[in-house]
Design an enzyme around this catalytic site. Structure first.
Site, PDB file in Angstrom:
ATOM      1  N   LEU A 191       0.836  -1.210   0.000  1.00  0.00           N
ATOM      2  CA  LEU A 191       0.000   0.000   0.000  1.00  0.00           C
ATOM      3  C   LEU A 191       0.865   1.253   0.000  1.00  0.00           C
ATOM      4  CD1 LEU A 191      -2.618  -1.284   2.600  1.00  0.00           C
ATOM      5  CD2 LEU A 191      -2.839  -1.239   0.111  1.00  0.00           C
ATOM      6  N   PRO A 192       0.248   2.421  -0.308  1.00  0.00           N
ATOM      7  CA  PRO A 192       1.068   3.627  -0.497  1.00  0.00           C
ATOM      8  C   PRO A 192       1.710   4.204   0.765  1.00  0.00           C
ATOM      9  CG  PRO A 192      -1.069   3.843  -1.592  1.00  0.00           C
ATOM     10  CD  PRO A 192      -1.138   2.629  -0.737  1.00  0.00           C
ATOM     11  N   THR A 205       6.183   0.466   2.109  1.00  0.00           N
ATOM     12  CA  THR A 205       7.211   1.269   2.766  1.00  0.00           C
ATOM     13  C   THR A 205       6.516   2.299   3.637  1.00  0.00           C
ATOM     14  OG1 THR A 205       8.821   0.966   0.993  1.00  0.00           O
ATOM     15  CG2 THR A 205       9.113   2.877   2.410  1.00  0.00           C
ATOM     16  N   LYS A 230      15.225  -0.157   5.155  1.00  0.00           N
ATOM     17  CA  LYS A 230      14.802   0.440   3.885  1.00  0.00           C
ATOM     18  C   LYS A 230      15.078   1.948   3.857  1.00  0.00           C
ATOM     19  CE  LYS A 230      12.450   1.102  -0.024  1.00  0.00           C
ATOM     20  NZ  LYS A 230      11.030   0.980  -0.306  1.00  0.00           N
ATOM     21  N   LYS A 271       9.138  10.873  -0.606  1.00  0.00           N
ATOM     22  CA  LYS A 271       8.380  10.209   0.477  1.00  0.00           C
ATOM     23  C   LYS A 271       9.322   9.402   1.371  1.00  0.00           C
ATOM     24  CE  LYS A 271       5.752   6.062   1.302  1.00  0.00           C
ATOM     25  NZ  LYS A 271       5.448   4.742   0.715  1.00  0.00           N
TER      26      LYS A 271
END
EC number: 1.1.1.31
Lengths: 294, 294, 294, 294
Positions: free
Chosen positions: D65-66, D96, D171, D246
């Site tokens: 998902l975003p 992420t 990450k 982001k």
């Protein structure tokens, strides 16, 4: 006669509450530290045993807490103050917190019919003691007018910054500029001195020229340039580096919310964190000068 | 009666020379652009056909040139002015150049028995026209006293910054702080507006608070906040971004010479270079505001 | 048989000269420190009493000096080597200096009919000893071919970077990227560990992913992650922080010459200068890790 | 036979789900966009009408998902998936998101007796299509072993980063280093070219030297240096600048949580935000090169 519940009697809250007492308000006070409560009780405040106890019959609540989570914890939820305050109460929330957090508390207040202002201050402990704080206020202008006499008992400049949360936004904008210009001044002082100038002479030239700013006017970071500045007293007193670091973090939260690019502010935050890693968080924020001197 | 040779009649030099004429000095003027020379000749100056011609019988030389290489070219070497000026002459070198370059010219002057001051200015073309420039002066205090009347014909604040080169050091320190606080103000304005504040309200709060600085006082970068600021006139007039970029480069040369760490100043230079790459070098330096707006 | 004059026998020059001896070249050596000269004489080099003495009858000159001013001092002017070398001589200038300075020496060489290459190295003292240096070379490709055997006696990768000065430009570009990614790696390691990761695990994940870079591959800045890295030996050995600071300064000179914006490189320089102010200039440049740990 | 519910079929999720189908898993799929669901249904997946429908009888849930709020919305609360999944289910959360948010979901999963891994990926849409993604995984090692076959159907490098949330931390650390070295490479390329080097030659020298990094190896930002890099295709394809922005924002959240100083990462975020303000958010993140070219 107005009864004010004052919650949070730390370095800032205690002198602010005392000024309200001096101005003749009924004051009910609470803090987790009993000593501060007793201190004010001697001056005529009513000691409360809890935040809930403090707000009994209060017309106005003033709070001054360390961070967003404390403010949300105090006001929100089923046991929060907003659930028990009588409709028509006035809340002056003076902590420096995230704008987003302030807006959350505003919304909850509205659903309970309570008028709330976010009203963070600047001016430090000296301004709090002298009653010369600056208030940057978010919320309805009509609410601000109702609260004006209370603010004026604690401060000198009372700014209406805009709608809900705008006080916090103005505060973080201001403090971000302050931090950047403190560092800019410190690095220029160090560079000038390393290139042969007298610190006092350089400081005076910049103060009177286009490099002039509040830190050169009131708060020079080079030891000895200003007799009363923290830099001349071993970087004691004033506004702790760790608190400036906190405010710069709040500014970055606001920048993240709006996608704003703030290269200077972001870099200032990283440099203050370096300073904290060197164990200087409890010193005045002008101690950043020491990063730039051998 | 004092005869002054004035060399370099650009945007700054021309109005400075005119103020010397108004104050009643004999003036011999030279510039590579004939138009500027003729312009002053109409006002009563003697037009010279070369720099060498200009300094014939001059008691004082004032120069206002673009960069270090022009200044070194004018004064140094076998054909430089220092080799032909009569001992006891006074040289007021007002260009903004590298401190190291200024010190080189100072040393050469000393070997020729000529008194020289490095005396860069701030205040822009408006200050040059109004005779309200700030002079930051390096060299002997006694020399400055001899030249005081001349400086006062062109400026308002006459600072003795220190020994040879100190004027240049003070100038780059000041302009570095100025550039940083311009950017800090611009990014805070953009962040505040993006988070819901009125630009005029935010500007006023910061101006009166600890974020206050010269750009908030005189030169707000947000269009419309200050009627007479370049930002309200399409970023025209004022001090060109490419000149600020030049000064920030000189500051980094000074920092390199002393091994000084200037994170804010170095970042300001990089941001101004980004702006120049966008073709905005000829606009006022407050145009940096546009980096931060969509 | 080729006779090489080798001038400058410091940490890098000494092992480089030794590799030329091993490869069978006639070597005449000079350094201001007599000890280094004697050291090589024991290995078969001819000790020279001055730079001028060293280049008598030499076909090739190799120099390895600390900074631009030493190189200009050695080669330029009426007493410089270029004025005494026989036409057709070959000069391999291996110092890391400003591109502008390198081009000045190139031009002077051309007027004397001497072929010169700017040929800075990377690989550190370990690479110099092992004969595995990288050479980044500016000047004519035909000249490089004449010198190839000499370079191959000292290094492994022999790059032709481009025209006069291009070797220096490539070197400062490379080292600027290196410094930035060293700092980026160090701050990411610190952030990851502070958020609960094992340093070795994080290092390995990034090394194999898109964050991979030379520092993660060969030179991890976190103590203990790589047994043979300077970080695991108290940041001793390797490439001193003050030398990286010098190279970053040269990179900023190149950026100034071209008006290039290098925000990361400029910030890296400022952070290394902070480190030098903390007295860490003699430690390996990966010691920047310590800025980010309590 | 294992039944997997796959939720979130965007640019990354769709090809990941397809690889699970190819590997022979039973797949129930859901996305708010019906087209993606139908697309996979043609390949043999069962189309679900909602996330709740998708997880009926599922042994494993994979979600992609975003942002944090979508993940928290999907799993938490009385109507969240964690409340309906059968105990013993396995959740592979591949989005992420903020480490703090990941830990919140981990805790909720634990209270429901569900095994969950945070497993963000790197490798982009190309890696997702080719089944060569890198997974950075936080949570119990035993859980990872149960899920290994599923991960291997979608990726090549399967890293156990550490405890709950560690996948997200790894990450953001990795992507922060990636962003910084992309910018460092871009500014060095621009500086080198402005100083006379051929871009391909400079790129190759740095790639083989200590400036080497993943962007020089696989993804050079200068147009034409690498035929298949986004830079050579108008900065199309690849990893969008707004997604890198982001991730850099998430990294700053992690830095804020731990008080870590990340000057390079913070500056990278500000530069990417400048780029977004120029309307380049949908282009590949190597488009940052354009900031540095006239």
């Amino acid at each position: 006669m107005t009864t004010i519940a004052f919650i949070g009697l730390g370095h800032m809250g205690l002198p602010m509450a005392r000024n309200l007492l001096k101005a003749g308000f009924n004051l009910r006070v609470f803090d987790l530290l009993q000593a501060a409560v007793e201190d004010l009780a001697k001056d005529g405040a009513q000691a409360a045993s809890s935040a809930l106890d403090a707000v009994q019959d209060a017309d106005v609540v003033v709070s001054m807490l360390p961070a967003s989570r404390h403010v949300e914890g105090l006001y929100l939820g089923d046991n929060g103050l907003l659930a028990v305050l009588k409709p028509g109460s006035l809340v002056l929330e003076c902590s420096t917190i995230a704008p987003e957090s302030a807006r959350k508390v505003h919304q909850a207040a509205a659903t309970h019919g309570i008028e709330l202002l976010d009203a963070p201050v600047s001016g430090g402990t000296a301004g709090a003691a002298a009653g010369t704080l600056t208030f940057m206020i978010g919320g309805a202008a009509t609410t601000l007018e109702k609260a004006r006499a209370i603010f004026e008992a604690m401060g000198k400049n009372i700014f209406h910054a805009g709608p809900d949360g705008a006080g916090q936004v103005a505060k973080v904008c201001n403090n971000q500029v302050l931090a950047v210009q403190m560092i800019a001044t410190a690095e220029a002082m160090a560079m000038g001195v390393a290139n042969g100038l007298e610190p006092g002479v350089l400081a005076e030239i910049m103060r009177q020229s286009s490099g002039g700013n509040w830190t050169l006017e009131k708060y020079n970071p080079w030891p000895g340039v200003m007799e009363n500045a923290p830099a001349s007293k071993g970087y004691s007193g004033g506004f702790m580096a760790e608190l400036m670091t906190k405010d710069l973090g709040l500014a970055q939260e606001a920048a993240q919310a709006s996608g704003s690019s703030t290269p200077m502010g972001a870099l200032a935050l990283q440099l203050y964190r370096l300073l904290l890693k060197q164990g200087k968080g409890k010193q005045d924020f002008s101690v950043v000068q020491q990063l730039f001197i051998d």
